[in-house]
Design a protein around this motif. Structure first.
Motif, PDB file in Angstrom:
ATOM      1  N   MET A  13       0.837  -1.205   0.000  1.00  0.00           N
ATOM      2  CA  MET A  13       0.000   0.000   0.000  1.00  0.00           C
ATOM      3  C   MET A  13       0.872   1.257   0.000  1.00  0.00           C
ATOM      4  SD  MET A  13      -3.109  -0.827   2.609  1.00  0.00           S
ATOM      5  CE  MET A  13      -3.899   0.716   2.144  1.00  0.00           C
ATOM      6  N   LEU A  14       1.876   1.242   0.847  1.00  0.00           N
ATOM      7  CA  LEU A  14       2.776   2.396   0.949  1.00  0.00           C
ATOM      8  C   LEU A  14       3.398   2.702  -0.403  1.00  0.00           C
ATOM      9  CD1 LEU A  14       4.311   4.226   3.147  1.00  0.00           C
ATOM     10  CD2 LEU A  14       6.154   2.566   2.891  1.00  0.00           C
ATOM     11  N   GLU A  15       3.872   1.667  -1.081  1.00  0.00           N
ATOM     12  CA  GLU A  15       4.582   1.884  -2.340  1.00  0.00           C
ATOM     13  C   GLU A  15       3.628   2.192  -3.487  1.00  0.00           C
ATOM     14  OE1 GLU A  15       7.797  -1.240  -2.435  1.00  0.00           O
ATOM     15  OE2 GLU A  15       8.903   0.515  -1.725  1.00  0.00           O
ATOM     16  N   GLN A  16       2.323   1.983  -3.257  1.00  0.00           N
ATOM     17  CA  GLN A  16       1.338   2.408  -4.253  1.00  0.00           C
ATOM     18  C   GLN A  16       0.768   3.780  -3.915  1.00  0.00           C
ATOM     19  OE1 GLN A  16      -1.373  -0.934  -4.419  1.00  0.00           O
ATOM     20  NE2 GLN A  16       0.371  -2.263  -4.931  1.00  0.00           N
ATOM     21  N   GLN A  53      11.745  -3.950   7.944  1.00  0.00           N
ATOM     22  CA  GLN A  53      11.969  -4.691   6.688  1.00  0.00           C
ATOM     23  C   GLN A  53      12.736  -3.844   5.683  1.00  0.00           C
ATOM     24  OE1 GLN A  53       9.109  -6.814   4.539  1.00  0.00           O
ATOM     25  NE2 GLN A  53       8.996  -8.403   6.090  1.00  0.00           N
ATOM     26  N   GLY A  54      12.446  -2.550   5.647  1.00  0.00           N
ATOM     27  CA  GLY A  54      13.162  -1.651   4.740  1.00  0.00           C
ATOM     28  C   GLY A  54      14.650  -1.609   5.058  1.00  0.00           C
ATOM     29  N   ALA A  88      14.813   4.391  -5.796  1.00  0.00           N
ATOM     30  CA  ALA A  88      13.944   3.316  -6.290  1.00  0.00           C
ATOM     31  C   ALA A  88      12.726   3.122  -5.391  1.00  0.00           C
ATOM     32  CB  ALA A  88      14.734   2.008  -6.385  1.00  0.00           C
ATOM     33  N   ARG A  89      12.878   3.383  -4.092  1.00  0.00           N
ATOM     34  CA  ARG A  89      11.794   3.111  -3.141  1.00  0.00           C
ATOM     35  C   ARG A  89      11.598   4.322  -2.231  1.00  0.00           C
ATOM     36  NH1 ARG A  89      12.288  -3.107  -1.255  1.00  0.00           N
ATOM     37  NH2 ARG A  89      10.028  -2.788  -1.270  1.00  0.00           N
ATOM     38  N   PRO A  90      11.209   5.460  -2.811  1.00  0.00           N
ATOM     39  CA  PRO A  90      11.185   6.705  -2.032  1.00  0.00           C
ATOM     40  C   PRO A  90      10.229   6.679  -0.838  1.00  0.00           C
ATOM     41  CG  PRO A  90      10.153   7.017  -4.189  1.00  0.00           C
ATOM     42  CD  PRO A  90      10.849   5.679  -4.223  1.00  0.00           C
ATOM     43  N   ALA A  91       9.038   6.088  -1.012  1.00  0.00           N
ATOM     44  CA  ALA A  91       8.077   6.093   0.096  1.00  0.00           C
ATOM     45  C   ALA A  91       8.603   5.243   1.252  1.00  0.00           C
ATOM     46  CB  ALA A  91       6.716   5.576  -0.373  1.00  0.00           C
ATOM     47  N   LEU A  92       9.171   4.081   0.924  1.00  0.00           N
ATOM     48  CA  LEU A  92       9.744   3.219   1.958  1.00  0.00           C
ATOM     49  C   LEU A  92      10.921   3.907   2.645  1.00  0.00           C
ATOM     50  CD1 LEU A  92      10.000   0.523   3.438  1.00  0.00           C
ATOM     51  CD2 LEU A  92      11.356  -0.336   1.511  1.00  0.00           C
ATOM     52  N   PHE A  93      11.786   4.526   1.831  1.00  0.00           N
ATOM     53  CA  PHE A  93      12.971   5.191   2.385  1.00  0.00           C
ATOM     54  C   PHE A  93      12.563   6.301   3.360  1.00  0.00           C
ATOM     55  CE2 PHE A  93      16.444   8.297   2.276  1.00  0.00           C
ATOM     56  CZ  PHE A  93      17.520   7.481   2.592  1.00  0.00           C
ATOM     57  N   LEU A 146      15.448  13.153  -3.470  1.00  0.00           N
ATOM     58  CA  LEU A 146      14.005  12.884  -3.359  1.00  0.00           C
ATOM     59  C   LEU A 146      13.216  14.188  -3.281  1.00  0.00           C
ATOM     60  CD1 LEU A 146      13.637   9.806  -0.963  1.00  0.00           C
ATOM     61  CD2 LEU A 146      14.079   9.871  -3.413  1.00  0.00           C
ATOM     62  N   ASP A 147      13.792  15.195  -2.637  1.00  0.00           N
ATOM     63  CA  ASP A 147      13.093  16.478  -2.509  1.00  0.00           C
ATOM     64  C   ASP A 147      13.321  17.382  -3.726  1.00  0.00           C
ATOM     65  OD1 ASP A 147      11.912  15.870  -0.076  1.00  0.00           O
ATOM     66  OD2 ASP A 147      13.539  16.702   1.119  1.00  0.00           O
ATOM     67  N   GLY A 148      13.973  16.854  -4.772  1.00  0.00           N
ATOM     68  CA  GLY A 148      14.150  17.633  -6.006  1.00  0.00           C
ATOM     69  C   GLY A 148      15.114  18.800  -5.865  1.00  0.00           C
ATOM     70  N   ARG A 149      16.107  18.673  -4.979  1.00  0.00           N
ATOM     71  CA  ARG A 149      17.026  19.788  -4.726  1.00  0.00           C
ATOM     72  C   ARG A 149      18.408  19.592  -5.330  1.00  0.00           C
ATOM     73  NH1 ARG A 149      13.553  23.639  -2.606  1.00  0.00           N
ATOM     74  NH2 ARG A 149      11.853  22.421  -1.730  1.00  0.00           N
ATOM     75  N   LEU A 150      18.670  18.407  -5.868  1.00  0.00           N
ATOM     76  CA  LEU A 150      19.976  18.195  -6.490  1.00  0.00           C
ATOM     77  C   LEU A 150      19.923  18.681  -7.925  1.00  0.00           C
ATOM     78  CD1 LEU A 150      21.475  14.685  -5.648  1.00  0.00           C
ATOM     79  CD2 LEU A 150      22.204  16.929  -4.857  1.00  0.00           C
ATOM     80  N   PRO A 151      20.954  19.405  -8.364  1.00  0.00           N
ATOM     81  CA  PRO A 151      21.017  19.707  -9.795  1.00  0.00           C
ATOM     82  C   PRO A 151      21.224  18.398 -10.544  1.00  0.00           C
ATOM     83  CG  PRO A 151      23.098  20.223  -8.731  1.00  0.00           C
ATOM     84  CD  PRO A 151      22.159  19.804  -7.637  1.00  0.00           C
ATOM     85  N   ASP A 152      21.039  18.407 -11.835  1.00  0.00           N
ATOM     86  CA  ASP A 152      21.186  17.188 -12.614  1.00  0.00           C
ATOM     87  C   ASP A 152      22.668  16.842 -12.724  1.00  0.00           C
ATOM     88  OD1 ASP A 152      20.852  15.006 -14.138  1.00  0.00           O
ATOM     89  OD2 ASP A 152      20.452  16.095 -16.007  1.00  0.00           O
ATOM     90  N   LEU A 153      23.139  16.070 -11.763  1.00  0.00           N
ATOM     91  CA  LEU A 153      24.543  15.675 -11.756  1.00  0.00           C
ATOM     92  C   LEU A 153      24.751  14.423 -12.600  1.00  0.00           C
ATOM     93  CD1 LEU A 153      25.067  15.942  -7.903  1.00  0.00           C
ATOM     94  CD2 LEU A 153      26.049  17.490  -9.584  1.00  0.00           C
ATOM     95  N   GLY A 154      23.681  13.676 -12.848  1.00  0.00           N
ATOM     96  CA  GLY A 154      23.818  12.404 -13.544  1.00  0.00           C
ATOM     97  C   GLY A 154      24.442  11.367 -12.635  1.00  0.00           C
ATOM     98  N   GLU A 155      24.468  10.131 -13.108  1.00  0.00           N
ATOM     99  CA  GLU A 155      25.039   9.072 -12.278  1.00  0.00           C
ATOM    100  C   GLU A 155      26.523   9.331 -12.047  1.00  0.00           C
ATOM    101  OE1 GLU A 155      25.998   4.424 -11.919  1.00  0.00           O
ATOM    102  OE2 GLU A 155      24.826   4.993 -13.676  1.00  0.00           O
ATOM    103  N   ASP A 156      27.178   9.840 -13.068  1.00  0.00           N
ATOM    104  CA  ASP A 156      28.601  10.141 -12.909  1.00  0.00           C
ATOM    105  C   ASP A 156      28.798  11.243 -11.871  1.00  0.00           C
ATOM    106  OD1 ASP A 156      31.460  10.146 -13.628  1.00  0.00           O
ATOM    107  OD2 ASP A 156      30.971  12.176 -14.323  1.00  0.00           O
TER     108      ASP A 156
END
Lengths: 169, 169
Positions: A13-16, A53-54, A88-93, A146-156
């Motif tokens: 439910m949480l993840e939905q 569990q998380g 990948a699991r923001p609500a759980l995190f 998660l809060d949308g505050r990182l600039p687009d750094l990319g995975e690198d």
């Protein structure tokens, strides 16, 4: 096991994007509305079980990422896995840190210990500070992402930041 | 100014543990329930204005702490001030990052720029990574502290962690 089924239902439910209540998880598990109270005193207790569990899943992800034979590269792998787990699991995190589940940094088992063991292998002069710095950095990166505050750094970009951290230890 | 009075009322309510609504801040400011709509389309817009004030207050706190003539010591001062701000004003700090207010790391004014300027003064090879690392670390420490996840490091413990970070840059 009813308890496991209830925790699983709450996690789903949480993840939905739904708010898990004891009543709703009872319905999802096909039991009476009172049945969950055999296992959980209240909703907070149910959510703590989900958070537990998380943290167990996070520990598995950190161990799985800790594969490089070079200890600093292994630490970088753990750090990136931590951030990837949060994305990948923001609500759980978010629940894991908002819940009553009593993990604090310094607990000597689980996800924190996986990181602490790796930091210890680097021979830091102040292992407590080094482990706290490592966790705080990847936690901060995850929360800012998660809060949308990182600039687009990319995975690198994330790798560069975590590598800079690893070089400090 | 009505707008300022409404934002002030919302901030006061937030810090007293109440949920600020447009209706409630109108009542607190002694105006009609419709008056706030001249300034704010909805509650999210009001909360964004509160968050913007929070970031302005954070910028002031970082500048005030950036006093040591040694640049690394000044950076440590900023880092500790960031964590102290979060501890002193937890509801505001959480709102700042949960709101729609559009600050992202990399914005070239305000609280982030104060930190970026200090990091740049250290001559880091990768200033973007170094600034992101610095913000993420103190943000992670602050969030873990607010969520009760940091062991009792004491003020000296936080200083040790932030100093370890500063040594990496």
């Amino acid at each position: 096991m009813l308890r496991d089924a209830l925790v699983k239902a709450a996690l789903d439910m949480l993840e939905q994007g739904e708010e898990p209540s004891l009543r709703a998880v009872a319905r999802a598990a096909g039991v009476s509305a009172m049945a969950p109270y055999r296992h959980f005193a209240d909703k907070a207790a149910l959510l703590s079980a989900v958070a537990e569990q998380g943290f167990a899943a996070l520990a598995v992800a950190l161990v799985a990422a800790d594969v490089d034979t070079d200890p600093r590269a292994a630490l970088i792998g753990q750090g990136l896995a931590y951030i990837a787990f949060a994305r990948a699991r923001p609500a759980l995190f978010r629940l894991m840190f908002a819940s009553d589940f009593a993990l604090t940094l310094g607990d000597d088992s689980g996800a924190f210990a996986t990181l602490a063991d790796r930091v210890a292998s680097l021979g830091a002069r102040d292992p407590q500070a080094a482990t706290t710095l490592s966790w705080a950095t990847v936690h901060g990166l995850a929360m800012l992402a998660l809060d949308g505050r990182l600039p687009d750094l990319g995975e690198d970009g994330e790798r560069r930041v975590v590598a800079l951290l690893a070089g400090a230890l």
